[in-house]
Design a protein around this motif. Sequence first.
Motif, mmCIF file in Angstrom:
data_model
loop_
_atom_site.group_PDB
_atom_site.id
_atom_site.type_symbol
_atom_site.label_atom_id
_atom_site.label_comp_id
_atom_site.label_asym_id
_atom_site.label_seq_id
_atom_site.Cartn_x
_atom_site.Cartn_y
_atom_site.Cartn_z
ATOM 1 N N MET A 1 0.851 -1.193 0.000
ATOM 2 C CA MET A 1 0.000 0.000 0.000
ATOM 3 C C MET A 1 0.889 1.247 0.000
ATOM 4 O O MET A 1 1.715 1.415 0.891
ATOM 5 C CB MET A 1 -0.914 0.010 1.227
ATOM 6 N N ASP A 2 0.758 2.085 -0.977
ATOM 7 C CA ASP A 2 1.592 3.279 -1.097
ATOM 8 C C ASP A 2 0.980 4.429 -0.307
ATOM 9 O O ASP A 2 -0.191 4.778 -0.504
ATOM 10 C CB ASP A 2 1.729 3.669 -2.574
ATOM 11 N N SER A 19 6.927 9.248 -0.533
ATOM 12 C CA SER A 19 6.137 8.029 -0.669
ATOM 13 C C SER A 19 6.808 6.890 0.105
ATOM 14 O O SER A 19 8.041 6.818 0.211
ATOM 15 C CB SER A 19 6.005 7.641 -2.142
ATOM 16 N N PHE A 20 5.971 6.013 0.621
ATOM 17 C CA PHE A 20 6.484 4.899 1.405
ATOM 18 C C PHE A 20 5.534 3.720 1.234
ATOM 19 O O PHE A 20 4.315 3.899 1.163
ATOM 20 C CB PHE A 20 6.583 5.285 2.883
ATOM 21 N N ASP A 21 6.088 2.539 1.184
ATOM 22 C CA ASP A 21 5.275 1.340 1.006
ATOM 23 C C ASP A 21 4.874 0.801 2.371
ATOM 24 O O ASP A 21 5.717 0.293 3.122
ATOM 25 C CB ASP A 21 6.062 0.287 0.221
ATOM 26 N N PRO A 23 3.592 -1.802 4.801
ATOM 27 C CA PRO A 23 3.449 -3.262 4.778
ATOM 28 C C PRO A 23 2.007 -3.677 5.055
ATOM 29 O O PRO A 23 1.260 -2.986 5.750
ATOM 30 C CB PRO A 23 4.382 -3.722 5.903
ATOM 31 N N THR A 86 5.427 -0.087 11.383
ATOM 32 C CA THR A 86 5.734 1.228 10.830
ATOM 33 C C THR A 86 5.254 2.318 11.777
ATOM 34 O O THR A 86 4.162 2.242 12.335
ATOM 35 C CB THR A 86 5.046 1.393 9.462
#
Length: 324
Positions: A1-2, A19-21, A23, A86
Amino acid sequence: MDITAAVVRSFDHPPRYESFDLPATTGEDEVVLDVLAVGLHPRVRTGASGRHYTSTGKLPMVPGVDGVGRLSDGHLVYFVADDELTGPMATRTVVDARRCIPLPETVDVVKVAAAMNPAMSSWVALRRRVPIQPGQSVLVLGATGNAGQMAIQVAKRLGAGRVVGAGRDRERLALLPKIGADATVALTDDANATDAALAEAAAEVDLVIDYLWGKPAASAIMALLLGRSDRGRELNWIQIGAMAGPTIELPSVALRSANFRLQGNGQGAVSARAYLQELPSLTNEIDRGGIAVTARALPLADVESVWTATEVPGVRTVLVTGEV
């Protein structure tokens, strides 16, 4: 999920908004929520620099220790981040549902995000680490910091009969009586004068909440013990912060010649479960104004510039993802 988040890719550089992915959730207790507000606490800064004792050194990371968010079912919650997940400085994050505390829709989310972390240290210390008894007296060492100011209010709310606040900032020291301090002591470069003032104002206290450590704590310990009329009466020293240094030099006689108990309060000293059990009552106290906090809300998107900006004394910075 971005998603977009404050991302730390180097311990030598402030987080960047990028932007970060995110988990995917893995356990049945993990849920995704929309983040509304996250406090920029000193604990967040030390974690993002890799200097906190819980740091794993793993990068990249999203910083933060707690926040206010909204679950997919629409419920508003205060949440405590899990070290394995996160961090909360993001538009969305994964949290452990067992670490979420329901909030009323009318709550001031910025105020809750600002106050919970600094107030939690003294709240848990005086309810779990060394439960305060009605009428006992408390010294707050480092009372002119945000957490120290809240500790004065917390001690009073939990039944302290007398609270002494000690700190270096004279302007903020002068404001402490308005929030519950019965006496104040200025910590100065004149060690003898400071020790004498501490002994006069606080030698008979029952508990000390210490946010400083370092030389100020070492001096204060001896000043209090030497000035105490009955050294057999228990003195509980609760070490929470180390703003003045990570170590102290303490004569062994301090531990042998008085009923002096030195202990810490933080992650590990009190179980996560015990911390979580205390959060509902603390959120209620903050929500109804029993513990005052001054906060400023700034956009999470500006995290890089906010991170390096000069902090406003007495004001807690909260990063928000939209209008709140």
